[in-house]
Structure formats: structure tokens, C-alpha cells
Design an enzyme around this catalytic site. Structure first.
Site, PDB file in Angstrom:
ATOM      1  N   TYR A  76      36.468  22.206  21.431  1.00  0.00           N
ATOM      2  CA  TYR A  76      36.651  23.204  20.378  1.00  0.00           C
ATOM      3  C   TYR A  76      38.135  23.515  20.304  1.00  0.00           C
ATOM      4  CZ  TYR A  76      35.765  27.685  17.934  1.00  0.00           C
ATOM      5  OH  TYR A  76      35.732  28.733  17.042  1.00  0.00           O
TER       6      TYR A  76
ATOM      7  N   GLN B 167      40.772  25.364  18.532  1.00  0.00           N
ATOM      8  CA  GLN B 167      41.210  26.429  17.630  1.00  0.00           C
ATOM      9  C   GLN B 167      42.561  26.990  18.063  1.00  0.00           C
ATOM     10  OE1 GLN B 167      38.491  29.573  15.961  1.00  0.00           O
ATOM     11  NE2 GLN B 167      39.674  30.917  17.294  1.00  0.00           N
TER      12      GLN B 167
ATOM     13  N   SER C 198      44.835  34.891  19.341  1.00  0.00           N
ATOM     14  CA  SER C 198      43.952  35.868  18.693  1.00  0.00           C
ATOM     15  C   SER C 198      44.112  35.875  17.178  1.00  0.00           C
ATOM     16  CB  SER C 198      44.234  37.269  19.245  1.00  0.00           C
ATOM     17  OG  SER C 198      43.944  37.327  20.628  1.00  0.00           O
TER      18      SER C 198
ATOM     19  N   ARG D  13      29.692  42.918  59.388  1.00  0.00           N
ATOM     20  CA  ARG D  13      30.978  43.287  59.997  1.00  0.00           C
ATOM     21  C   ARG D  13      30.901  44.653  60.689  1.00  0.00           C
ATOM     22  NH1 ARG D  13      35.699  40.725  61.567  1.00  0.00           N
ATOM     23  NH2 ARG D  13      37.556  42.012  61.140  1.00  0.00           N
TER      24      ARG D  13
ATOM     25  N   GLN E 180      33.594  52.676  51.896  1.00  0.00           N
ATOM     26  CA  GLN E 180      33.058  51.355  51.551  1.00  0.00           C
ATOM     27  C   GLN E 180      31.921  51.501  50.543  1.00  0.00           C
ATOM     28  OE1 GLN E 180      34.621  48.823  52.863  1.00  0.00           O
ATOM     29  NE2 GLN E 180      33.356  46.990  52.873  1.00  0.00           N
TER      30      GLN E 180
ATOM     31  N   GLY F  22      40.506  41.099  55.674  1.00  0.00           N
ATOM     32  CA  GLY F  22      41.327  39.887  55.722  1.00  0.00           C
ATOM     33  C   GLY F  22      40.537  38.626  55.445  1.00  0.00           C
TER      34      GLY F  22
ATOM     35  N   THR G  79      40.953  36.962  28.468  1.00  0.00           N
ATOM     36  CA  THR G  79      41.804  36.553  27.348  1.00  0.00           C
ATOM     37  C   THR G  79      41.167  35.501  26.459  1.00  0.00           C
ATOM     38  OG1 THR G  79      42.949  35.125  28.947  1.00  0.00           O
ATOM     39  CG2 THR G  79      44.040  37.172  28.326  1.00  0.00           C
TER      40      THR G  79
ATOM     41  N   GLU H 232      38.330  33.690  24.092  1.00  0.00           N
ATOM     42  CA  GLU H 232      37.388  34.224  23.096  1.00  0.00           C
ATOM     43  C   GLU H 232      37.725  35.662  22.695  1.00  0.00           C
ATOM     44  OE1 GLU H 232      35.196  32.421  21.344  1.00  0.00           O
ATOM     45  OE2 GLU H 232      36.256  30.870  22.445  1.00  0.00           O
TER      46      GLU H 232
END
Length: 679
Positions: free
Chosen positions: A140, A142, A149, A316, A341, A412, A433, A435
Site C-alpha cells: 500500500y 500512499q 498525514s 520476583r 507496583q 533491570g 504515527t 495510519e
């Protein structure tokens, strides 16, 4: 030093034993229906059990190795689809669980839908049999190097030559080079190319799609006049680097006139541009479809990250409790027990479910819109376009942020590629970003909202408002009479209370923007000046849609012991999390007062406690195999540490005990230090 002999498997088994609901029933709710669950589950295990789909450590592969292995999996996928005689639905799930970004992603996701949406019956009969059997592979095209945009700014031209009955496709400038199209760089044989239609009299009729062959079907070489290649390595290890995003330029390439996609317009043999009796608005259907898919993808991406973070947080252990000892050693606390958390993780868990249900709802929106468009009923088109644009923006931005938050929740080890989180982030980040840039999309939503509000005082439009903007019919009530009724924390567990607060905030922010816009003599200047405020108003509107559809989901019949109660908890948690995060908006608009905001926080903390014993069961309900999840930290059995240790030794740096480069670079340094020491 371990604080006990318990393994990760023991920890997760214990967590699963706490579940207060029917996990199998929740799996069906997540999947959408018993049928969808059965099909998806079957395809997930089919892929996971096939050695040809085994996951490699993509991070250590060269670009060419990564690309070639992805091609191999794509070819094997198609082979299995044919061998097993899979239905379109089954094939779709198989591609999904293979989870390898290749040319097939854009071929099925953009090329085929573009032909279906813009082609005539005759064109569908010609091209779809070729595309759906993969005798041609499409992309496609375009976006251009200089335009994304702003589609109307596309520079590629398609000039009609009546003497030969052909269009001449041409790239007149460097910035008119097609750019980013997936599968274009090395694989695609054809492309739906968007170009400006120029008739022989020199008149520009705007942008239209054309089916253009770009490579030979005999030797795969680019056709004369076509310059095509890959645009280079992208962000992240692995990720989209298995896709050949391409650059494409045309030097007066001729194609037959009938390769212009002619559903809404065509050029006659004599060179006259003619609009068909099919409304141009039908083309928006494809756009709505694609954005609907992206919203569903957002829920998948976020839920994968949440699943990894939740399981690892349960395995953990960090820091001890002076009140508990095992074998004389202070017992360390599961990370998931820490409230910091929980506040970060559980809101993301609720968001994943919320986005799943909004994606499910958008399927019905698309179906309804398609039926109406085919009947020349465009009454809901503007709303559907604004709705899908806004939800695409909201869900992708939230998912990308959420994936990164889950990486940090894993400490980590989350930074290791074997955690699955770095690549997941790299894969989904571009959704913000592609579509449609997310900020541009929110401004489109804001423009729709401003237009809707401007019409309310001057017409009888109020009674016609429906769908996602129905609440605007109550504008006078929310501006003049409304007052939040919350008096105690438990009042926040009432769906109607939450809905009204979100409606009040959205409409008051929208009206404030409309009033400020009215102060500008030049509306375009005002829109530009107030664009940050307009974006915030659009976000408020979109969050209202997600909350309202989650509430609507709760009003449906939901099977399974305790399932509805868990969904209610997640719904309220999602809404109260937004109230906490955007408390400035809610308070400044008078939608609630500081005391009520404080009560919302009290209830939010109480909801964390309700989610806590069920969190592992809630992520198990996503029904992701270890193959699909692709994460050692999120493995189902919880044996994280042995697997991390074993995985470390598989790194190419560990192929030799003494590293390459030691004699040339390290040994001379060490010898020099030794010499200096002797002096």
C-alpha cells in the site's frame, strides 16, 4: 541469596489458587465468544507445536538473517494454510500467532482491503483471485518522503494519455518518493499507489489509487522506470526490521487505464474525469476498518506486556520483612505486594480489558457503517470516522506508554531482550504515527466535536444526537444543573455516577473550547492557537467512550462464576484511575470537587486490594502460549531464573571462553599495565 526453596512455579501455582472466578469462562469473554475462543486456541497451539515457527533470538541476527528467516516463516505459514484447508478465519488466527512481521502483514492488512474498498466489481474479479491466492504480493503505497498525514499534498502524478489509453505514473520530485510501505523494499510485485489524477487538459482531479506492477513475475526484477529498495534499519532489535519497508520512485511508468481503482471515479477512453454514482464517502469504510484493527492490536500489545509484568512481579522477591523468617533468613516480599507496583500495574491490566472491549464494540460499528454506506446512508459516517480516529490515538498512545511502564515494573531484567518487552515496545511504537499521527487524529476529533456543538443552539439537532455524542443533548443540564452526587468512597462504585462525571467533564471541556474559538475573527487561527486545549477535549471525549462501552459490557449477560464481578472491579478501577490521573480536568471543570477526588482515590486503593488475589488468573485469561508471549519473565510455569541463566549462555559472545579481539586489543593493554607496574 534466595530467601526460601520455593520456585517460581510454586509462586505462580499459589497465585493461581487464589482466583475467585471461573478463569475458563473469562477466557471466552476475552476472546469474544465460545467459537472465537475455540478457533484461536486451536491455532495458538498449532503454531506453538510446529518447530518451523520456533522463535529465534532475533536480537542477535543480522538484518539479512532476520529478513530471510521471516520470509521462511511466511512461506511455511501459507503452506500450512493450504495443506490444512484452513478457513479465512483460521488463517487469520494462524498469521496472528506466528507473530512474525513480514510482507504478509501489509498484503492482507492493507493491499487486499484497499482493492476491496476502492475497486469496481470487474476489478475485484480480476485482482482478488490473484491477491488472495498470493499469486501476486501487494503493498500500500500512499505515504511519501515529504507527505504523510497530509494525503492531499501527495506529489506523485498519474497523467492520462488518451493516445495510448494509459496513465503515466511519475515521481516529479525527490519528496514524491513513496516511503515506508511494508513489503515494498524487496518483496511486493504490485502496489496500490496513490497519485494525483491529471487529465490530458492538465486539470488536477485530486488523489486516487492505482494498481501498479513494480516487479517482474518471472525474475522479480523491478520493471522499467521503477526504482525500488529498502529504506534501512528501523528502531529496536528485531521488531519491524524483519519487514522491508521501502522507497519507490517512478520515471514515467505506463499502466493501462483500467488499473485506476474506479469505484468512485474513473477516466473515460476520451480522457474525461467522471464521478460514479457510488459516493466517495464509501472510501472511509476502509479507513474505519484499519483503525478498528489497530485498536484491537493495542489491547493485544498491552495485554502481552501486562501478562509478563504480572507474572514476573509475582515471582520476583525483594527486601525482607522483619516479622517473617524462613530458615533463619528474613523472608523477602513478592514485588507484587508493594502498593506502588500495584498502582502502576493494575491500572494497565484494567486498560487492557477496556481496550479489548472497545475493540470488540468497534467491530459492530464497522459492520453497521458498512451496511449504511452501501444503502447510501451517511448519517453516522462523520461520527464513526471521528470515533475510530480518536480511539486509535487513545489506545495506541496508552499501549505504548503501558508497555514501557511494564518494562520498568520488571526492573533491570525487563531491559533484557529475553524479557520480550524491548521488542514488543519497538514493534508497537510506530502505531502512534502510522495510519494517522495521533495528535493529528485528535485534532480531527476536536473539529468534529466543535462542529457538533456549534450546531446545537441553532437548530433542532439535539434530538438527532445519537451514538457516542448522544450525551451532548444534555449540554444545558451539564452546564447549569449538574452536580456530582458522591458523598462517600463507595458511591464511586455506581456506574451511573461515573458515567455522569465523565460526561460532565467532556462536555464542559468541549464547550469551553468552543467559547474560546468564538473569540477569534479567523476560525483557522483560533483552531491553531487553541490546538493543545482541543486535543485535551478530544481525549476527554474518547475516554468517555471507552468508559461507557466498558459499562455497557457489564450490562450484557456474562457467563461464569465470579466473572462479572471481576469485570466490574476492572471497569471501576479503569475509570477511577483516569479520574486520579486527570483530576485537574475534573476539578477545574467543576465536574467534581477536591473532596470527591480524594474519595475516588480512597476507593481506587480499595480496588487494588480486590484485584490482588486475582491478578495472575486475570492475565492467564488472555490465553497466551509461551511461544506467543515470547518472554522468559512471563513464562507460564514461572521458572524465570533457571531460564534466564540458560539463555545467557546462548549469546554469541559466549561461543568462546576467550573473546575475539583479546590478542589484538586487550592483551597489549594488560601487558602495558604490567610493565608500568614493574617500573
Amino acid at each position: 541469596m534466595a530467601s526460601s526453596s520455593a520456585t517460581g512455579a510454586d509462586h505462580l501455582a499459589h497465585e493461581r489458587s487464589k482466583a475467585k472466578f471461573d478463569v475458563e469462562a473469562m477466557k471466552i469473554v476475552w476472546a469474544g465468544s465460545p467459537h472465537e475462543f475455540r478457533v484461536s486456541d486451536r491455532m495458538a497451539h498449532l503454531v506453538a507445536s510446529d518447530p518451523s515457527f520456533r522463535r529465534e533470538n532475533r536480537a542477535v541476527l543480522s538484518r539479512k538473517e532476520l529478513f530471510t528467516k521471516a520470509l521462511k516463516k511466511a512461506a511455511h505459514s501459507w503452506k500450512r494454510i493450504i495443506e490444512l484447508g484452513l478457513s479465512d478465519e483460521e488463517a487469520s488466527w494462524l498469521w496472528f500467532y506466528v507473530d512474525e512481521l513480514t510482507f504478509a502483514y501489509i498484503h492482507w492488512g492493507m493491499f487486499v482491503p484497499a482493492i476491496k474498498g476502492s475497486g469496481t466489481e470487474e476489478q475485484l474479479n480480476k485482482w482478488l483471485p490473484l491477491a488472495t491466492t498470493m499469486r501476486i504480493i501487494g503493498t500500500y503505497a500512499q505515504t511519501e518522503l515529504g507527505h504523510g498525514s497530509n494525503v492531499q499534498g501527495i506529489e506523485t502524478t498519474a497523467t492520462f494519455d488518451p493516445t495510448t489509453d494509459e496513465f503515466i505514473i511519475h515521481s516529479p520530485t525527490l519528496t514524491s518518493s513513496k516511503w515506508w510501505s511494508g513489503g515494498l523494499g524487496k518483496i511486493a510485485t504490485h502496489a496500490v499507489v496513490y497519485a494525483r489524477v491529471i487529465t490530458h487538459d492538465g486539470q488536477d482531479h485530486g488523489v486516487n489509487g492505482f494498481i501498479v506492477q513494480i516487479r517482474s513475475l518471472d525474475d522479480h526484477l523491478p520493471l522499467p522506470g521503477v526504482t525500488v529498495g529498502d529504506i534501512g534499519t528501523k528502531f529496536g532489535s528485531g521488531a519491524f526490521n524483519s519487514v522491508d519497508n521501502g522507497v519507490l520512485r517512478f520515471d514515467h511508468v505506463r499502466i493501462p487505464r483500467n488499473q485506476m481503482l474506479m469505484r468512485v471515479a474513473h477516466v473515460t477512453r476520451e480522457g474525461k474525469y467522471v464521478l460514479s454514482n457510488v459516493p466517495r464517502q464509501l472510501l472511509y469504510g476502509t479507513m474505519v476498518y484499519v483503525r478498528k484493527v489497530i485498536v484491537v492490536d493495542s489491547s493485544i500489545a498491552l495485554s502481552r506486556a501486562v501478562c509478563i509484568a504480572a507474572r514476573y512481579s509475582s515471582v520476583r522477591r525483594q527486601f525482607g520483612s522483619q516479622n517473617r523468617e524462613i530458615n533463619g533468613i528474613a523472608a523477602e516480599t513478592p514485588v507484587i505486594e508493594y502498593k506502588t507496583q500495584q498502582s502502576r500495574l493494575f491500572s494497565l491490566l484494567a486498560s487492557a480489558y477496556a481496550f479489548r472491549f472497545i475493540g470488540e464494540w468497534l467491530k459492530s460499528v464497522y459492520t453497521d457503517l458498512t451496511q449504511k454506506l452501501e444503502a447510501n446512508d451517511f448519517s453516522t459516517l462523520a461520527e464513526a470516522h471521528a470515533c475510530t480516529a480518536g480511539l486509535k490515538s487513545l489506545t495506541t498512545s496508552s499501549a505504548v506508554h503501558g508497555i514501557e511502564e511494564c518494562r520498568k515494573l520488571c526492573g533491570g531484567h525487563g531491559y533484557l531482550n529475553s524479557s520480550g518487552l524491548p521488542e514488543l515496545y519497538a514493534v508497537f511504537a510506530p502505531a502512534c504515527t502510522y495510519e494517522g499521527d495521533n495528535t493529528v487524529l485528535l485534532l480531527q476529533v476536536a473539529r468534529f466535536l466543535m462542529k457538533t456543538i456549534s450546531q446545537l443552539p441553532h437548530s433542532d439537532q439535539t434530538h438527532k444526537l445519537s451514538g457516542t455524542i448522544a450525551y451532548m443533548a444534555l449540554m444545558d443540564h451539564y452546564l447549569i444543573k449538574y452536580c456530582c452526587s458522591v458523598e462517600k468512597a463507595e458511591d464511586w462504585l455506581k456506574a451511573d455516577v461515573i458515567l455522569k462525571v465523565f460526561e460532565a467533564r467532556a462536555i464542559r471541556m468541549c464547550v469551553a473550547c468552543a467559547q474560546n474559538l468564538a473569540k477569534f475573527a479567523d476560525p483557522s487561527e483560533g483552531f491553531s492557537e487553541l490546538s493543545p486545549d482541543l486535543v485535551e477535549a478530544a481525549i476527554a471525549h474518547c475516554q468517555l467512550i471507552v468508559v461507557s462501552k466498558f459499562i455497557e459490557k457489564l450490562q450484557q449477560k456474562i457467563e461464569g462464576n465470579g466473572v462479572k464481578q471481576q469485570l466490574e472491579t476492572l471497569c471501576y478501577l479503569y475509570a477511577l484511575h483516569l479520574i486520579h490521573k486527570y483530576s485537574g480536568d475534573f476539578i477545574s471543570t467543576g465536574s467534581l470537587n477536591p473532596k470527591q477526588a480524594s474519595l475516588a482515590n480512597d476507593q481506587l486503593r480499595a480496588l487494588y486490594a480486590e484485584v490482588r488475589p486475582n491478578v495472575i488468573a486475570l492475565v492467564d485469561a488472555f490465553n497466551y502460549t509461551d511461544h506467543f508471549l515470547g518472554s522468559i519473565l512471563g513464562c507460564y510455569d514461572g521458572n524465570v531464573y533457571p531460564k534466564l541463566y540458560d539463555e545467557a549462555w546462548k549469546d554469541p559472545l559466549n561461543d568462546s571462553v576467550v573473546t575475539d579481539g583479546y590478542p589484538e586489543y586487550i592483551k597489549p593493554l594488560l601487558n602495558q599495565q604490567l610493565l608500568n607496574a614493574r617500573l
